[in-house]
Every structure is written in structure tokens, then in C-alpha cells.
Design an enzyme around this catalytic site. Structure first.
Site, PDB file in Angstrom:
ATOM      1  N   THR A  97       0.985  15.442  -3.737  1.00 18.95           N
ATOM      2  CA  THR A  97       1.571  14.113  -3.999  1.00 18.95           C
ATOM      3  C   THR A  97       3.094  14.330  -4.628  1.00 18.95           C
ATOM      4  O   THR A  97       2.954  15.226  -5.679  1.00 18.95           O
ATOM      5  CB  THR A  97       0.770  13.110  -4.610  1.00 18.95           C
ATOM      6  OG1 THR A  97       1.528  12.018  -4.569  1.00 18.95           O
ATOM      7  CG2 THR A  97       0.324  13.435  -5.966  1.00 18.95           C
ATOM      8  N   SER A  98       3.950  13.703  -4.278  1.00 18.13           N
ATOM      9  CA  SER A  98       5.476  13.791  -4.852  1.00 18.13           C
ATOM     10  C   SER A  98       5.436  13.235  -6.144  1.00 18.13           C
ATOM     11  O   SER A  98       6.525  13.463  -6.865  1.00 18.13           O
ATOM     12  CB  SER A  98       6.509  13.455  -3.835  1.00 18.13           C
ATOM     13  OG  SER A  98       6.194  12.269  -3.358  1.00 18.13           O
TER      14      SER A  98
ATOM     15  N   LEU B  63       3.228  22.386  -3.144  1.00 23.70           N
ATOM     16  CA  LEU B  63       4.030  23.455  -2.714  1.00 23.70           C
ATOM     17  C   LEU B  63       5.035  23.637  -3.475  1.00 23.70           C
ATOM     18  O   LEU B  63       5.471  24.771  -3.867  1.00 23.70           O
ATOM     19  CB  LEU B  63       4.626  22.985  -1.406  1.00 23.70           C
ATOM     20  CG  LEU B  63       3.704  22.961  -0.093  1.00 23.70           C
ATOM     21  CD1 LEU B  63       4.866  22.442   1.186  1.00 23.70           C
ATOM     22  CD2 LEU B  63       3.295  24.371   0.311  1.00 23.70           C
TER      23      LEU B  63
ATOM     24  N   HIS C  22      -4.465   2.967  -1.436  1.00 24.30           N
ATOM     25  CA  HIS C  22      -3.450   2.495  -0.677  1.00 24.30           C
ATOM     26  C   HIS C  22      -4.045   1.720   0.570  1.00 24.30           C
ATOM     27  O   HIS C  22      -3.270   1.576   1.356  1.00 24.30           O
ATOM     28  CB  HIS C  22      -2.426   3.309  -0.441  1.00 24.30           C
ATOM     29  CG  HIS C  22      -1.647   3.291  -1.718  1.00 24.30           C
ATOM     30  ND1 HIS C  22      -0.783   4.804  -1.909  1.00 24.30           N
ATOM     31  CD2 HIS C  22      -1.503   2.783  -3.062  1.00 24.30           C
ATOM     32  CE1 HIS C  22      -0.074   4.673  -3.053  1.00 24.30           C
ATOM     33  NE2 HIS C  22      -0.930   3.477  -3.787  1.00 24.30           N
TER      34      HIS C  22
ATOM     35  N   CYS D 196      -7.936  -9.620   6.772  1.00 29.16           N
ATOM     36  CA  CYS D 196      -7.095 -11.041   7.350  1.00 29.16           C
ATOM     37  C   CYS D 196      -6.354 -11.511   6.338  1.00 29.16           C
ATOM     38  O   CYS D 196      -6.692 -11.648   5.123  1.00 29.16           O
ATOM     39  CB  CYS D 196      -8.437 -11.961   7.462  1.00 29.16           C
ATOM     40  SG  CYS D 196      -7.918 -13.612   7.794  1.00 29.16           S
TER      41      CYS D 196
ATOM     42  N   TYR E 213       1.619   1.357  12.349  1.00 31.55           N
ATOM     43  CA  TYR E 213       0.235   1.674  12.002  1.00 31.55           C
ATOM     44  C   TYR E 213      -0.480   2.511  13.122  1.00 31.55           C
ATOM     45  O   TYR E 213      -1.291   3.069  12.932  1.00 31.55           O
ATOM     46  CB  TYR E 213      -0.223   0.519  11.041  1.00 31.55           C
ATOM     47  CG  TYR E 213       0.510   0.607   9.687  1.00 31.55           C
ATOM     48  CD1 TYR E 213       1.420   0.020   9.296  1.00 31.55           C
ATOM     49  CD2 TYR E 213       0.051   1.790   8.692  1.00 31.55           C
ATOM     50  CE1 TYR E 213       2.200  -0.070   8.116  1.00 31.55           C
ATOM     51  CE2 TYR E 213       0.721   1.697   7.505  1.00 31.55           C
ATOM     52  CZ  TYR E 213       1.527   0.930   7.279  1.00 31.55           C
ATOM     53  OH  TYR E 213       2.435   1.036   5.947  1.00 31.55           O
TER      54      TYR E 213
HETATM   55  C1  BV8 Z   1       2.741  -1.906  -7.375  1.00 32.53           C
HETATM   56  C2  BV8 Z   1       1.396   2.567   2.304  1.00 32.53           C
HETATM   57  C3  BV8 Z   1       2.285  -3.730  -8.839  1.00 32.53           C
HETATM   58  C4  BV8 Z   1       0.335   3.236   3.049  1.00 32.53           C
HETATM   59  C5  BV8 Z   1       2.307   3.014   0.163  1.00 32.53           C
HETATM   60  C6  BV8 Z   1       8.445   1.496 -11.461  1.00 32.53           C
HETATM   61  C7  BV8 Z   1       7.227   1.681 -12.235  1.00 32.53           C
HETATM   62  C8  BV8 Z   1       5.953   1.150 -11.472  1.00 32.53           C
HETATM   63  C9  BV8 Z   1       5.959   0.447 -10.289  1.00 32.53           C
HETATM   64  C10 BV8 Z   1       7.135   0.666  -9.532  1.00 32.53           C
HETATM   65  C11 BV8 Z   1       8.402   1.069 -10.389  1.00 32.53           C
HETATM   66  N1  BV8 Z   1       9.550   0.753  -9.393  1.00 32.53           N
HETATM   67  C12 BV8 Z   1       9.033   0.387  -8.280  1.00 32.53           C
HETATM   68  C13 BV8 Z   1       7.769  -0.005  -8.360  1.00 32.53           C
HETATM   69  C14 BV8 Z   1       6.798  -0.337  -7.391  1.00 32.53           C
HETATM   70  C15 BV8 Z   1       6.414   0.590  -6.205  1.00 32.53           C
HETATM   71  C16 BV8 Z   1       6.760   1.939  -6.520  1.00 32.53           C
HETATM   72  O1  BV8 Z   1       6.323   2.830  -6.999  1.00 32.53           O
HETATM   73  N2  BV8 Z   1       8.160   2.274  -5.924  1.00 32.53           N
HETATM   74  C17 BV8 Z   1       8.417   3.688  -5.831  1.00 32.53           C
HETATM   75  C18 BV8 Z   1       9.165   3.993  -4.510  1.00 32.53           C
HETATM   76  C19 BV8 Z   1       9.367   3.573  -7.317  1.00 32.53           C
HETATM   77  N3  BV8 Z   1       5.067   0.785  -6.245  1.00 32.53           N
HETATM   78  C20 BV8 Z   1       4.323  -0.378  -5.712  1.00 32.53           C
HETATM   79  O2  BV8 Z   1       4.871  -1.240  -5.303  1.00 32.53           O
HETATM   80  C21 BV8 Z   1       2.739  -0.344  -5.604  1.00 32.53           C
HETATM   81  N4  BV8 Z   1       2.402  -1.528  -6.156  1.00 32.53           N
HETATM   82  O3  BV8 Z   1       3.257  -1.325  -8.216  1.00 32.53           O
HETATM   83  O4  BV8 Z   1       2.104  -3.100  -7.357  1.00 32.53           O
HETATM   84  C22 BV8 Z   1       1.701  -5.155  -8.810  1.00 32.53           C
HETATM   85  C23 BV8 Z   1       1.411  -5.893  -9.940  1.00 32.53           C
HETATM   86  C24 BV8 Z   1       0.846  -7.026  -9.994  1.00 32.53           C
HETATM   87  C25 BV8 Z   1       0.739  -7.817  -8.901  1.00 32.53           C
HETATM   88  C26 BV8 Z   1       0.994  -7.197  -7.582  1.00 32.53           C
HETATM   89  C27 BV8 Z   1       1.636  -5.754  -7.780  1.00 32.53           C
HETATM   90  C28 BV8 Z   1       2.390  -0.019  -4.269  1.00 32.53           C
HETATM   91  C29 BV8 Z   1       2.466   1.448  -3.910  1.00 32.53           C
HETATM   92  C30 BV8 Z   1       1.687   1.778  -2.553  1.00 32.53           C
HETATM   93  C31 BV8 Z   1       2.874   1.636  -1.551  1.00 32.53           C
HETATM   94  N5  BV8 Z   1       2.314   2.018  -0.179  1.00 32.53           N
HETATM   95  N6  BV8 Z   1       2.195   3.450   1.337  1.00 32.53           N
HETATM   96  C32 BV8 Z   1       1.030   3.953   4.060  1.00 32.53           C
HETATM   97  O5  BV8 Z   1       1.828   3.336   4.732  1.00 32.53           O
HETATM   98  O6  BV8 Z   1       0.685   5.266   4.120  1.00 32.53           O
HETATM   99  S1  BV8 Z   1       3.186   4.490  -0.653  1.00 32.53           S
HETATM  100  C33 BV8 Z   1       3.055   5.913   0.196  1.00 32.53           C
HETATM  101  O7  BV8 Z   1       3.884   6.790  -0.447  1.00 32.53           O
HETATM  102  C34 BV8 Z   1       2.050   6.561   0.388  1.00 32.53           C
HETATM  103  O8  BV8 Z   1       0.764   5.452   0.326  1.00 32.53           O
HETATM  104  C35 BV8 Z   1       1.646   7.425  -0.758  1.00 32.53           C
HETATM  105  O9  BV8 Z   1       0.949   6.796  -1.793  1.00 32.53           O
HETATM  106  C36 BV8 Z   1       3.201   7.514  -1.450  1.00 32.53           C
HETATM  107  C37 BV8 Z   1       3.464   8.483  -2.131  1.00 32.53           C
HETATM  108  O10 BV8 Z   1       3.558   9.476  -1.035  1.00 32.53           O
HETATM  109  P1  BV8 Z   1       2.810  10.923  -1.353  1.00 32.53           P
HETATM  110  O11 BV8 Z   1       1.420  10.953  -0.698  1.00 32.53           O
HETATM  111  O12 BV8 Z   1       2.978  11.527  -2.587  1.00 32.53           O
HETATM  112  O13 BV8 Z   1       3.553  11.757  -0.001  1.00 32.53           O
HETATM  113  P2  BV8 Z   1       4.923  12.513  -0.126  1.00 32.53           P
HETATM  114  O14 BV8 Z   1       5.698  12.754   1.363  1.00 32.53           O
HETATM  115  O15 BV8 Z   1       5.947  11.652  -0.961  1.00 32.53           O
HETATM  116  O16 BV8 Z   1       4.806  13.763  -0.825  1.00 32.53           O
HETATM  117  C38 BV8 Z   1       4.019  14.871  -0.271  1.00 32.53           C
HETATM  118  C39 BV8 Z   1       3.746  15.813  -1.249  1.00 32.53           C
HETATM  119  O17 BV8 Z   1       3.015  16.921  -0.674  1.00 32.53           O
HETATM  120  C40 BV8 Z   1       4.748  16.705  -1.681  1.00 32.53           C
HETATM  121  O18 BV8 Z   1       4.952  16.811  -2.854  1.00 32.53           O
HETATM  122  C41 BV8 Z   1       4.997  18.118  -0.956  1.00 32.53           C
HETATM  123  O19 BV8 Z   1       5.629  19.163  -1.653  1.00 32.53           O
HETATM  124  C42 BV8 Z   1       3.376  18.195  -0.739  1.00 32.53           C
HETATM  125  N7  BV8 Z   1       3.104  19.008   0.292  1.00 32.53           N
HETATM  126  C43 BV8 Z   1       3.547  18.899   1.508  1.00 32.53           C
HETATM  127  N8  BV8 Z   1       2.764  20.092   2.369  1.00 32.53           N
HETATM  128  C44 BV8 Z   1       1.828  20.526   1.521  1.00 32.53           C
HETATM  129  C45 BV8 Z   1       2.017  19.933   0.255  1.00 32.53           C
HETATM  130  N9  BV8 Z   1       1.002  20.173  -0.976  1.00 32.53           N
HETATM  131  C46 BV8 Z   1       0.093  21.152  -0.542  1.00 32.53           C
HETATM  132  N10 BV8 Z   1      -0.052  21.508   0.702  1.00 32.53           N
HETATM  133  C47 BV8 Z   1       0.762  21.316   1.554  1.00 32.53           C
HETATM  134  N11 BV8 Z   1       0.425  21.967   2.712  1.00 32.53           N
END
Ligand code: BV8
Length: 231
Positions: free
Chosen positions: A173-174, A199, A106, A114, A53
Site C-alpha cells: 500500500t502506497s 516494492l 473499503h 442499497c 466496478y
Molecule cells: C474518510 C474505493 C472520513 C474502493 C478507495 C487527510 C487526512 C485524513 C483524511 C483525508 C485527508 N485528506 C483527504 C482525506 C480523505 C480521503 C483521503 O485519504 N484522501 C487522500 C487521497 C488524501 N479519505 C477518505 O475519504 C476515506 N474516508 O476519510 O472518511 C469521514 C469521517 C466522518 C464521516 C464520514 C467520513 C475513504 C478512503 C477510501 C476511498 N476508497 N477506493 C476501490 O475503488 O477500490 S481508496 C483506493 O486507494 C483503494 O481503496 C485503496 O485503499 C487506496 C490506496 O491504494 P493502495 O491500495 O495503496 O494502492 P496504490 O496503487 O496507491 O499503491 C500500491 C502499492 O503497492 C504501491 O506502494 C506499490 O509500490 C506497491 N506494489 C505494487 N506491486 C507490488 C507492490 N508491493 C509488493 N509487491 C508487488 N508486486
């Protein structure tokens, strides 16, 4: 006056030079999610996580808001209805681009948390393992980031807004991570018009009424122009 809710992801900051997560050269290609974006990873190797980070905070500090960030700020300033940006991003480019009505669901690189008393304070550019909390003095400072398995922030407020939205747009967002990827279904269920700006279609692309494909600096700017012209 239409209420507009906008969800943004890493793609809106890509043209500011901040790498996304799931691109070939993205963050998750360089690090295992389990090691750097989970509480277990932080417990196992806090130095690795703090370094991860710190590097992203330094990269974000060097980056500039792009035309897409600025277009959303213009929409908020000039649209006659409410505009709320819910970002999954932890950089501060929306703020620096002028958006005020903003939720970092997020967490944020510029905030420290803390692990003992939940106090939050502005993070130094470089955090160190065991930094003391200014409130309770415990050596328990951590990045104020929502890791996998942790509850995203302000979910009540977000779901209330999704229930009242006339327009829901997801930008850069993906659609892989929940609960954010479920917002389109929530908004559509409450009668909103839904638009995906990306994209390419996301993992939940088929759930949107419309799609605008292309780089965010072009597509978001054009979309905001359209909205304001139809005001
Ligand atoms: C939770 C930390 C519950 C910050 C991140 C099934 C159902 C529900 C939940 C789950 C499930 N299975 C597993 C889960 C839990 C999990 C989850 O979803 N896992 C996934 C992998 C399946 N979710 C969690 O754990 C969440 N919490 O569910 O809590 C709970 C309930 C009660 C009590 C306690 C808890 C927490 C999720 C947060 C995780 N933290 N990051 C950091 O380090 O940055 S996630 C991380 O990936 C980011 O924060 C971001 O949110 C996330 C997604 O990434 P994107 O932003 O979409 O980026 P990505 O690279 O994937 O895509 C980029 C996109 O941009 C692409 O589409 C691309 O085409 C496009 N792009 C690129 N360039 C351009 C563009 N578009 C336009 N113009 C351009 N130039």
C-alpha cells in the site's frame, strides 16, 4: 503469543494481474477519482461508476490468489497467536486464498448496497443502474464500496486491534489514503513492532521500524516463514 495485524493494499494483488491505483498504467491513470470513487461522481454519472466496478469485478473474478495471499492464510492457520487481515482491497483474493479473519475496510466488489435502506446482498457479476433492492424494492442498488468522503467499515474493531497489536505489517500500500495510512502511527503508539512490505518505501515508510522490499509473492512468503519458525 503475538497478535499480528496486517494491512494490505493493491500491491498484494498486483502479481495476480489486478492493476494497482497509482502505477503509471494504474486505475487512477485511466479514470478521474472524482468521477468513479466518490458519492458525487455516482450521483453525476451512475452508469460510468457501475461500468467501472463491473469491469473490476469481472477482472477480479478472472484473477487467482497468489503466493502472498496464500502465505497470509498459512500464517493465520499456523501462528499460535491472533492474526487479523485488514484489507483496503475490494477483490476477494484474500478469501479465496484461505484467509478467514478479514475486514474489507473499503468494501467489496462482490457485495451490493442499497442506497436507501443500507441492506447488503451478494452483487451480481454485472450490476445495472437502478437495480432494485431485494429488501425495500427501491431502485437504489450501488456498489458496496467506500468512496472518498465516506466512512470506512469496522473502524472501531480496527482501532481496538491496532491498540493490542504486537506486530503491525503493511503490505503493498502506497500510504496515500487515510485513515488506513495512519494505522502505522496508531500501532506504533501502542507499542507494536511495525514492518512495511512493498516494492519501494511508501508515503509513510519512514514511520515503520523495518522494511522488506521486493515483490509480495517473495517477501510475504519469506516473512511468514520467519514468523512461523520463531513461533
Ligand atoms: C474518510 C474505493 C472520513 C474502493 C478507495 C487527510 C487526512 C485524513 C483524511 C483525508 C485527508 N485528506 C483527504 C482525506 C480523505 C480521503 C483521503 O485519504 N484522501 C487522500 C487521497 C488524501 N479519505 C477518505 O475519504 C476515506 N474516508 O476519510 O472518511 C469521514 C469521517 C466522518 C464521516 C464520514 C467520513 C475513504 C478512503 C477510501 C476511498 N476508497 N477506493 C476501490 O475503488 O477500490 S481508496 C483506493 O486507494 C483503494 O481503496 C485503496 O485503499 C487506496 C490506496 O491504494 P493502495 O491500495 O495503496 O494502492 P496504490 O496503487 O496507491 O499503491 C500500491 C502499492 O503497492 C504501491 O506502494 C506499490 O509500490 C506497491 N506494489 C505494487 N506491486 C507490488 C507492490 N508491493 C509488493 N509487491 C508487488 N508486486
Amino acid at each position: 503469543m503475538s497478535k499480528i495485524i496486517i494491512l494490505t493494499g493493491a500491491g498484494i494483488s498486483a502479481e495476480s494481474g489486478i492493476e494497482t491505483f497509482r502505477a503509471e498504467t494504474g486505475l487512477w491513470a485511466q479514470h478521474r477519482v472524482e468521477d468513479v470513487a466518490t458519492p458525487e461522481g455516482f450521483l453525476r454519472d451512475p452508469q460510468l461508476v457501475v461500468d467501472f466496478y463491473n469491469a473490476r469485478r469481472a477482472q477480479a473474478a478472472e484473477a487467482q490468489p497468489n503466493a502472498a495471499h496464500k502465505a497470509l492464510a498459512r500464517l493465520e492457520a499456523e501462528h499460535r497467536g491472533d492474526v487479523l487481515v485488514v484489507t483496503q482491497n475490494v477483490d476477494d483474493l484474500h478469501e479465496r486464498g484461505g484467509t478467514q479473519n478479514l475486514i474489507h475496510m473499503h468494501g467489496a466488489l462482490n457485495s451490493a448496497l442499497c442506497g436507501r435502506c443500507d441492506h447488503r446482498w451478494p452483487a451480481p457479476l454485472q450490476m445495472a443502474v437502478g437495480n432494485a433492492c431485494p429488501a425495500c424494492d427501491a431502485p437504489a442498488a450501488r456498489p458496496d464500496i467506500v468512496w472518498f468522503g465516506e466512512m470506512p467499515y469496522q473502524m472501531e474493531r480496527i482501532f481496538t486491534a491496532l491498540g493490542q497489536a504486537d506486530i503491525f505489517a503493511a503490505i503493498g500500500t502506497s500510504g496515500n489514503v487515510y485513515p488506513a495510512a495512519g494505522f502505522v502511527a496508531e500501532a506504533a503508539g501502542a507499542g507494536a513492532q511495525t514492518l512495511e512490505i512493498n516494492l519501494e518505501p511508501s508515503a509513510v515508510g519512514s514511520q515503520f521500524d523495518k522494511a522488506l522490499l521486493g515483490p509480495a509473492t517473495q517477501t510475504v512468503t519469506a516473512w511468514v516463514e520467519d514468523i512461523l519458525n520463531s513461533n
